[in-house]
Design a protein around this motif. Sequence first.
Motif: not given
Length: 220
Positions: A195-220
């Motif tokens: 939360f602190t390092k990524l400046g995220a308010r909550d887990r929703v924003q962490l999920v978005i970050t994980a997708y944008e960083m490519g750590l989680v791939t989009l469902p096919r």
Amino acid sequence: MTVRVVLADDQPLVRSGLRMTMAEHPDLVVVGEAATGSEAVQLVREVNPDVVVMDIRMPGMDGIEATRRITAGAATTRVLVLTTFDEDDHVYGALRAGASGFVVKDMALDDILAAIRVVAAGDALIAPGVTRRLIADFVGRPEVSPERSPRLVEGITEREREVLTLVGRGRSNTEIAADLCITVGTAKSHVSRLFTKLGARDRVQLVITAYEMGLVTLPR
């Protein structure tokens, strides 16, 4: 913990139903009601609630603009958006505006109350089937950059990257602890540091970050 709630919806029956249901739960207290987005913004300034239950479609200032102003101006107030499946475009706007969670209006009232508690705690995604789909679509849109600024990933340890990946997959702290063979307390600590390092308010924003960083791939 007592959760202080503002109800923002232009339909009096919706507000009344939520208010009466919440009256049966001493940990949830309605501290104000608003029929428009502008009223909701003003109420937040006056009473500083923990959560605003926000309708998207309201006269005058809509829920998206109200969410943007609330999350920009109130460090502690979180917004739980009321939505329906046919309002995806509006939900994307609310997500960009800083909403912390989403519930569908035809959900059982008890489920909506549970979602309020989750958003207030800031420690889990709500309505996973809805939220994961919305986030997956959101980060796949052309206006969303597929890469994060290097500044956002700077200082992330390998373990924190693993935790972020699991958060992106919708894992709870308990599930993360089990997957990584660590204690729940340690998992919570890793999430807090993210939360602190990524400046995220909550887990929703962490999920978005994980997708944008490519750590989680989009469902096919």
